[in-house]
Every structure is written in C-alpha cells, then in structure tokens.
Scaffold this active site. Structure first.
Site, PDB file in Angstrom:
ATOM      1  N   LYS A   1      40.677 -15.854  19.309  1.00  0.00           N
ATOM      2  CA  LYS A   1      39.347 -15.604  19.891  1.00  0.00           C
ATOM      3  C   LYS A   1      39.180 -16.379  21.212  1.00  0.00           C
ATOM      4  O   LYS A   1      38.430 -15.938  22.093  1.00  0.00           O
ATOM      5  CB  LYS A   1      38.237 -15.952  18.895  1.00  0.00           C
ATOM      6  CG  LYS A   1      38.216 -15.052  17.649  1.00  0.00           C
ATOM      7  CD  LYS A   1      37.758 -13.628  17.931  1.00  0.00           C
ATOM      8  CE  LYS A   1      37.549 -12.830  16.639  1.00  0.00           C
ATOM      9  NZ  LYS A   1      37.100 -11.451  16.852  1.00  0.00           N
TER      10      LYS A   1
ATOM     11  N   SER B   1      34.815 -21.630  20.953  1.00  0.00           N
ATOM     12  CA  SER B   1      34.378 -22.435  22.092  1.00  0.00           C
ATOM     13  C   SER B   1      35.251 -23.688  22.155  1.00  0.00           C
ATOM     14  O   SER B   1      35.403 -24.396  21.149  1.00  0.00           O
ATOM     15  CB  SER B   1      32.911 -22.828  21.894  1.00  0.00           C
ATOM     16  OG  SER B   1      32.558 -23.815  22.830  1.00  0.00           O
TER      17      SER B   1
ATOM     18  N   TYR C   1      43.212 -17.619  13.973  1.00  0.00           N
ATOM     19  CA  TYR C   1      41.945 -16.922  14.251  1.00  0.00           C
ATOM     20  C   TYR C   1      41.248 -17.504  15.479  1.00  0.00           C
ATOM     21  O   TYR C   1      40.871 -16.780  16.405  1.00  0.00           O
ATOM     22  CB  TYR C   1      41.038 -17.025  13.025  1.00  0.00           C
ATOM     23  CG  TYR C   1      39.719 -16.301  13.173  1.00  0.00           C
ATOM     24  CD1 TYR C   1      39.688 -14.910  13.258  1.00  0.00           C
ATOM     25  CD2 TYR C   1      38.514 -16.999  13.224  1.00  0.00           C
ATOM     26  CE1 TYR C   1      38.478 -14.235  13.392  1.00  0.00           C
ATOM     27  CE2 TYR C   1      37.309 -16.338  13.345  1.00  0.00           C
ATOM     28  CZ  TYR C   1      37.290 -14.953  13.436  1.00  0.00           C
ATOM     29  OH  TYR C   1      36.092 -14.282  13.571  1.00  0.00           O
TER      30      TYR C   1
HETATM   31  N1  LIG Z   1      31.979 -12.382   9.208  1.00  0.00           N
HETATM   32  C1  LIG Z   1      31.763 -13.432   9.978  1.00  0.00           C
HETATM   33  O1  LIG Z   1      31.185 -14.426   9.538  1.00  0.00           O
HETATM   34  C2  LIG Z   1      32.196 -13.401  11.430  1.00  0.00           C
HETATM   35  C3  LIG Z   1      31.854 -14.497  12.236  1.00  0.00           C
HETATM   36  C4  LIG Z   1      32.209 -14.493  13.572  1.00  0.00           C
HETATM   37  C5  LIG Z   1      32.854 -13.390  14.106  1.00  0.00           C
HETATM   38  N2  LIG Z   1      33.184 -12.338  13.308  1.00  0.00           N
HETATM   39  C6  LIG Z   1      33.865 -11.194  13.932  1.00  0.00           C
HETATM   40  O2  LIG Z   1      33.140 -10.002  13.666  1.00  0.00           O
HETATM   41  C7  LIG Z   1      34.028  -8.875  13.714  1.00  0.00           C
HETATM   42  C8  LIG Z   1      33.801  -8.009  12.493  1.00  0.00           C
HETATM   43  O3  LIG Z   1      34.128  -8.753  11.343  1.00  0.00           O
HETATM   44  P1  LIG Z   1      33.431  -8.526   9.910  1.00  0.00           P
HETATM   45  O4  LIG Z   1      32.850  -9.800   9.514  1.00  0.00           O
HETATM   46  O5  LIG Z   1      32.606  -7.295   9.926  1.00  0.00           O
HETATM   47  O6  LIG Z   1      34.753  -8.339   9.025  1.00  0.00           O
HETATM   48  P2  LIG Z   1      35.272  -7.151   8.113  1.00  0.00           P
HETATM   49  O7  LIG Z   1      34.206  -6.659   7.215  1.00  0.00           O
HETATM   50  O8  LIG Z   1      36.557  -7.641   7.560  1.00  0.00           O
HETATM   51  O9  LIG Z   1      35.564  -5.973   9.175  1.00  0.00           O
HETATM   52  C9  LIG Z   1      36.637  -6.010  10.067  1.00  0.00           C
HETATM   53  C10 LIG Z   1      36.773  -4.613  10.626  1.00  0.00           C
HETATM   54  O10 LIG Z   1      37.872  -4.594  11.565  1.00  0.00           O
HETATM   55  C11 LIG Z   1      38.673  -3.477  11.224  1.00  0.00           C
HETATM   56  N3  LIG Z   1      40.048  -3.581  11.693  1.00  0.00           N
HETATM   57  C12 LIG Z   1      40.955  -4.563  11.461  1.00  0.00           C
HETATM   58  N4  LIG Z   1      42.127  -4.241  12.038  1.00  0.00           N
HETATM   59  C13 LIG Z   1      41.952  -3.045  12.647  1.00  0.00           C
HETATM   60  C14 LIG Z   1      42.779  -2.186  13.409  1.00  0.00           C
HETATM   61  N5  LIG Z   1      44.056  -2.490  13.659  1.00  0.00           N
HETATM   62  N6  LIG Z   1      42.255  -1.044  13.918  1.00  0.00           N
HETATM   63  C15 LIG Z   1      40.964  -0.715  13.672  1.00  0.00           C
HETATM   64  N7  LIG Z   1      40.135  -1.479  12.935  1.00  0.00           N
HETATM   65  C16 LIG Z   1      40.632  -2.617  12.439  1.00  0.00           C
HETATM   66  C17 LIG Z   1      38.598  -3.404   9.700  1.00  0.00           C
HETATM   67  O11 LIG Z   1      39.093  -2.167   9.241  1.00  0.00           O
HETATM   68  P3  LIG Z   1      39.914  -2.071   7.837  1.00  0.00           P
HETATM   69  O12 LIG Z   1      38.886  -1.979   6.758  1.00  0.00           O
HETATM   70  O13 LIG Z   1      40.728  -0.822   7.998  1.00  0.00           O
HETATM   71  O14 LIG Z   1      40.743  -3.316   7.721  1.00  0.00           O
HETATM   72  C18 LIG Z   1      37.091  -3.576   9.544  1.00  0.00           C
HETATM   73  O15 LIG Z   1      36.415  -2.391   9.828  1.00  0.00           O
HETATM   74  C19 LIG Z   1      35.441  -9.459  13.818  1.00  0.00           C
HETATM   75  O16 LIG Z   1      35.892  -9.393  15.156  1.00  0.00           O
HETATM   76  C20 LIG Z   1      35.259 -10.914  13.397  1.00  0.00           C
HETATM   77  O17 LIG Z   1      36.223 -11.769  13.947  1.00  0.00           O
HETATM   78  C21 LIG Z   1      32.856 -12.309  11.986  1.00  0.00           C
END
Ligand SMILES: NC(=O)c1ccc[n+]([C@@H]2O[C@H](COP(=O)([O-])OP(=O)(O)OC[C@H]3O[C@@H](n4cnc5c(N)ncnc54)[C@H](OP(=O)(O)O)[C@@H]3O)[C@@H](O)[C@H]2O)c1
Length: 247
Positions: free
Chosen positions: A168, A149, A164
């Site tokens: 976003k 934001s 990052y």
């Molecule tokens: N965790 C937080 O606190 C948080 C907060 C705000 C927003 N988010 C957002 O939430 C979403 C999910 O994140 P998460 O926290 O679950 O993180 P995570 O556990 O690291 O998961 C990220 C996922 O994205 C996949 N990925 C990355 N590059 C890819 C590609 N080129 N093609 C297909 N898949 C790909 C990863 O697959 P691989 O295992 O193959 O790398 C994994 O499945 C993200 O967009 C992140 O920015 C997370």
C-alpha cells in the site's frame, strides 16, 4: 442526460460492493460492477437489482493482462467511455504467522500482494486512462490504508503486516506519481484509507461497516473540476470531513 461510467474493481462484496451500491444510486452514474468470478458478480448484480439498484456487470481479474484487455475492449464497445475508476480490489495475506515480520515473510507472498495491490492498479490505469484522456475527464480513487502512512510505521497500534503495508506504500507512491503525470488535466487521482471495516478482510471485530468506509470513495469519485489531486485522505466519517493524511 449522459451518464458517467464508473468501474469499481473487486466489487461483488465488501467495500467495493458498498462503493458500487452508493455510486449506482446517483442518477448521473452508470456503475460497472466487476469481479474475477463471474458467478460472484452476477449474484451481486442480482442482489442490487432486488433493491431496485441497476448496475452493469463484467468479469475482471486485475492481475491478468488478458482479462484487463478483454474488459477494456468490452467497455469501449459498450460505453465508449470511462469517467470513474475505483481501484478497490486488494489482498491482505498477513494471517499466517511468518507473514507478521519482514524477517520471515515469504517472497512469493510479497510478490503476490504487490501484484494485486500495486501492479494491477498500474495495469488498470494504463488500460483506462486513454479513455479518460480522450474526454479530458477522469476521477481515480485508490483504496489504501492509514497503515501505509510512513508516519505510522513506528506505531504500536498496527500489526506489522509487511507485505500488505509495503504494497500500500507502493500504491500511495503510484498515486502521487500519476498525479504529477495528470498535472494540467481534468483527471484527478487520490488515495484514501477507508478505516477498519467489517468485511472478509477486516473481520467481524472491526468498528465500522463497509458502507461507512465507502463514503470517502464516493466523495473522491465525484470531485468537481479543480478538486483534490494526488492526496491521501483519511475516512471522512472519523473527522467529519475530508482530511489529508501524511504520506
Ligand atoms: N477491511 C478493512 O478493514 C480495510 C482497511 C483498509 C483498507 N482496506 C482495503 O479495502 C479494499 C477492499 O477490501 P475489503 O475489506 O472489502 O476486503 P474483501 O471483502 O476481502 O474484498 C476484496 C475484494 O478484492 C477482490 N480481488 C482480490 N484480488 C482480485 C483480483 N485479482 N481481481 C479482481 N478482484 C480481486 C476480491 O475478489 P475475490 O472475492 O474474487 O477474492 C474482493 O472482491 C482493499 O483494497 C483493502 O486493502 C480494507
């Protein structure tokens, strides 16, 4: 009953897995779990199956034209439709010290982060929206972060994390622009912040689970006709309902 088909990118673990699991528990939704490594996706499909939750699986690397094309051809042949797209796959490479300032961040890191967090979402949208247009139905959920934001940029509360956060911001812009393109259709696109969650990206100190972060995605993936369009939502749990964040 014709089931809606839901595609969730990067859904073998973390938030994507939690979203896939929740959507798959709805009778009228067929989930297609995707991951770039086939063995990861198959293992996740197996984990869900052991809970009696059935999902389909297909490999998908969102940064690869060839993989997205191959996936789309498969989806067309297997289902001939897609109703829900959750753009969840994301990377956050800001752990290296030089990545913590816009004055030192490596341009390759910026490019790689934008490639996954923004351009890949454009690629997925270009590939799957024609299928949504064909049936005048679509729900697209873009997983963003409240750190994107513009109103949060001067806050001391968040890490600088320039690649990052800027990626976003780009994702949020893409969401608003596409909403304009979808005006007058029954394709609804929104972004949301899932909050800080215990995932590989969020780490173990995070206050919330991926399951909690998935709630708003499910809400946005199942919006009724005439529902929210081109908005940026906070995680519902924090506010007890759907609350729009400032861009
Ligand atoms: N965790 C937080 O606190 C948080 C907060 C705000 C927003 N988010 C957002 O939430 C979403 C999910 O994140 P998460 O926290 O679950 O993180 P995570 O556990 O690291 O998961 C990220 C996922 O994205 C996949 N990925 C990355 N590059 C890819 C590609 N080129 N093609 C297909 N898949 C790909 C990863 O697959 P691989 O295992 O193959 O790398 C994994 O499945 C993200 O967009 C992140 O920015 C997370």
């Amino acid at each position: 009953m014709t089931q809606k088909v839901a595609v969730i990118t990067g859904s073998h673990k973390g938030l994507g897995y939690a979203i896939a699991r929740k959507l798959a528990q709805k009778e009228d939704i067929q989930v297609v779990l995707t991951s770039r490594q086939e063995q990861d996706g198959l293992a996740a499909q197996q984990r869900l199956s052991s809970e009696n939750i059935q999902v389909d699986f297909h490999p998908l690397d969102v940064t690869s034209d060839a993989s997205v094309q191959q996936f789309t051809t498969w989806l067309q042949q297997a289902y001939g439709r897609v109703d829900i797209l959750v753009n969840n796959a994301g990377v956050n490479p800001t752990m290296q010290p030089e990545e913590s300032s816009l004055l030192t961040v490596q341009m390759e890191t910026m490019l790689a982060t934008f490639a996954t967090n923004v351009l890949a979402v454009a690629r997925m949208t270009q590939a799957l929206v024609p299928l949504m247009k064909a049936q005048n139905y679509g729900r697209i959920v873009n997983v963003s972060t409240e750190m994107a934001s513009l109103a949060s940029m001067s806050s001391d509360y968040y890490p600088l994390a320039p690649s990052y956060r800027l990626s976003k911001v780009g994702l949020n812009g893409l969401t608003a622009l596409l909403a304009k393109e979808f005006q007058g259709t029954n394709i609804l696109i929104n972004a949301y912040s899932p909050g800080w969650m215990q995932t590989d990206m969020g780490g173990s100190n995070a206050p919330f689970t991926a399951d909690e972060g998935a709630e708003t995605a499910v809400y946005l993936a199942t919006l009724p006709e005439g529902g929210a369009q081109g908005k940026f939502f906070a995680e519902m749990r924090k506010f007890g309902g759907a609350i729009a964040l400032p861009w």
